[in-house]
Design a protein around this motif. Structure first.
Motif, PDB file in Angstrom:
ATOM      1  N   ASN A  37       0.833  -1.208   0.000  1.00  0.00           N
ATOM      2  CA  ASN A  37       0.000   0.000   0.000  1.00  0.00           C
ATOM      3  C   ASN A  37       0.867   1.257   0.000  1.00  0.00           C
ATOM      4  N   MET A  38       2.038   1.163  -0.626  1.00  0.00           N
ATOM      5  CA  MET A  38       2.957   2.303  -0.702  1.00  0.00           C
ATOM      6  C   MET A  38       2.763   3.032  -2.030  1.00  0.00           C
ATOM      7  N   ASP A  39       3.090   4.300  -2.032  1.00  0.00           N
ATOM      8  CA  ASP A  39       3.140   5.040  -3.287  1.00  0.00           C
ATOM      9  C   ASP A  39       4.342   4.562  -4.083  1.00  0.00           C
ATOM     10  N   GLU A  40       4.272   4.664  -5.402  1.00  0.00           N
ATOM     11  CA  GLU A  40       5.377   4.215  -6.253  1.00  0.00           C
ATOM     12  C   GLU A  40       6.687   4.906  -5.906  1.00  0.00           C
ATOM     13  N   GLY A  41       6.627   6.204  -5.643  1.00  0.00           N
ATOM     14  CA  GLY A  41       7.842   6.953  -5.317  1.00  0.00           C
ATOM     15  C   GLY A  41       8.481   6.484  -4.016  1.00  0.00           C
ATOM     16  N   ASP A  42       7.656   6.153  -3.040  1.00  0.00           N
ATOM     17  CA  ASP A  42       8.187   5.663  -1.766  1.00  0.00           C
ATOM     18  C   ASP A  42       8.854   4.304  -1.935  1.00  0.00           C
ATOM     19  N   LEU A  43       8.228   3.443  -2.719  1.00  0.00           N
ATOM     20  CA  LEU A  43       8.818   2.128  -2.961  1.00  0.00           C
ATOM     21  C   LEU A  43      10.114   2.251  -3.755  1.00  0.00           C
ATOM     22  N   ALA A  44      10.125   3.124  -4.755  1.00  0.00           N
ATOM     23  CA  ALA A  44      11.347   3.338  -5.541  1.00  0.00           C
ATOM     24  C   ALA A  44      12.471   3.864  -4.642  1.00  0.00           C
ATOM     25  N   LEU A  46      12.801   3.354  -1.405  1.00  0.00           N
ATOM     26  CA  LEU A  46      13.215   2.236  -0.564  1.00  0.00           C
ATOM     27  C   LEU A  46      14.199   1.334  -1.309  1.00  0.00           C
ATOM     28  N   LEU A  47      13.883   0.995  -2.544  1.00  0.00           N
ATOM     29  CA  LEU A  47      14.759   0.116  -3.314  1.00  0.00           C
ATOM     30  C   LEU A  47      16.089   0.799  -3.638  1.00  0.00           C
ATOM     31  N   ARG A  48      16.052   2.071  -3.974  1.00  0.00           N
ATOM     32  CA  ARG A  48      17.301   2.792  -4.263  1.00  0.00           C
ATOM     33  C   ARG A  48      18.182   2.906  -3.031  1.00  0.00           C
ATOM     34  N   ARG A  49      17.589   3.141  -1.878  1.00  0.00           N
ATOM     35  CA  ARG A  49      18.366   3.218  -0.628  1.00  0.00           C
ATOM     36  C   ARG A  49      18.949   1.857  -0.273  1.00  0.00           C
ATOM     37  N   THR A  50      18.199   0.794  -0.536  1.00  0.00           N
ATOM     38  CA  THR A  50      18.697  -0.557  -0.287  1.00  0.00           C
ATOM     39  C   THR A  50      19.883  -0.857  -1.189  1.00  0.00           C
ATOM     40  N   ILE A  51      19.780  -0.505  -2.467  1.00  0.00           N
ATOM     41  CA  ILE A  51      20.883  -0.712  -3.407  1.00  0.00           C
ATOM     42  C   ILE A  51      22.111   0.054  -2.935  1.00  0.00           C
ATOM     43  N   ASP A  52      21.923   1.305  -2.527  1.00  0.00           N
ATOM     44  CA  ASP A  52      23.035   2.127  -2.057  1.00  0.00           C
ATOM     45  C   ASP A  52      23.691   1.517  -0.820  1.00  0.00           C
ATOM     46  N   LEU A  53      22.880   1.070   0.118  1.00  0.00           N
ATOM     47  CA  LEU A  53      23.408   0.457   1.340  1.00  0.00           C
ATOM     48  C   LEU A  53      24.206  -0.807   1.021  1.00  0.00           C
ATOM     49  N   LEU A  54      23.667  -1.648   0.175  1.00  0.00           N
ATOM     50  CA  LEU A  54      24.365  -2.878  -0.180  1.00  0.00           C
ATOM     51  C   LEU A  54      25.662  -2.603  -0.938  1.00  0.00           C
ATOM     52  N   ALA A  55      25.675  -1.550  -1.748  1.00  0.00           N
ATOM     53  CA  ALA A  55      26.895  -1.195  -2.475  1.00  0.00           C
ATOM     54  C   ALA A  55      28.003  -0.744  -1.526  1.00  0.00           C
ATOM     55  N   GLN A  56      27.635  -0.185  -0.379  1.00  0.00           N
ATOM     56  CA  GLN A  56      28.629   0.301   0.579  1.00  0.00           C
ATOM     57  C   GLN A  56      29.205  -0.798   1.464  1.00  0.00           C
ATOM     58  N   VAL A  57      28.544  -1.930   1.549  1.00  0.00           N
ATOM     59  CA  VAL A  57      28.995  -3.017   2.419  1.00  0.00           C
ATOM     60  C   VAL A  57      30.407  -3.460   2.057  1.00  0.00           C
ATOM     61  N   GLN A  58      30.735  -3.467   0.777  1.00  0.00           N
ATOM     62  CA  GLN A  58      32.057  -3.927   0.343  1.00  0.00           C
ATOM     63  C   GLN A  58      33.199  -3.088   0.919  1.00  0.00           C
ATOM     64  N   PHE A  59      32.928  -1.881   1.342  1.00  0.00           N
ATOM     65  CA  PHE A  59      33.971  -0.997   1.857  1.00  0.00           C
ATOM     66  C   PHE A  59      34.145  -1.077   3.374  1.00  0.00           C
ATOM     67  N   LEU A  60      33.324  -1.846   4.059  1.00  0.00           N
ATOM     68  CA  LEU A  60      33.394  -1.890   5.515  1.00  0.00           C
ATOM     69  C   LEU A  60      34.733  -2.391   6.030  1.00  0.00           C
ATOM     70  N   ILE A  61      35.304  -3.398   5.396  1.00  0.00           N
ATOM     71  CA  ILE A  61      36.596  -3.916   5.842  1.00  0.00           C
ATOM     72  C   ILE A  61      37.686  -2.866   5.650  1.00  0.00           C
TER      73      ILE A  61
END
Length: 70
Positions: A37-44, A46-61
């Motif tokens: 029941n989310m607006d399209e922009g809110d879901l987009a 969420l997915l973009r923030r998830t992609i960004d977060l996952l892309a940063q995981v490789q730099f934690l070490i």
């Protein structure tokens, strides 16, 4: 200890993890939108923030290593 001086905020909304998992599993955008029941922009966002977060995981070490050297 040095590592306790650093706080990296990371807020994950566990209620929305199912949507991210469905999207990653190949559910179409239309099916995804019908299942929430989310607006399209809110879901987009969420997915973009998830992609960004996952892309940063490789730099934690690297970050951890740099912090311990300083």
């Amino acid at each position: 200890m040095l590592h306790t001086m650093f706080q990296i905020p990371c807020e994950l909304e566990d209620q929305l993890a199912g949507l991210v998992e469905a999207w990653a599993s190949g559910v179409t955008w239309k099916e995804l939108m019908m299942g929430c029941n989310m607006d399209e922009g809110d879901l987009a966002r969420l997915l973009r923030r998830t992609i960004d977060l996952l892309a940063q995981v490789q730099f934690l070490i690297i970050i951890h290593f740099c912090i311990t050297l300083s």
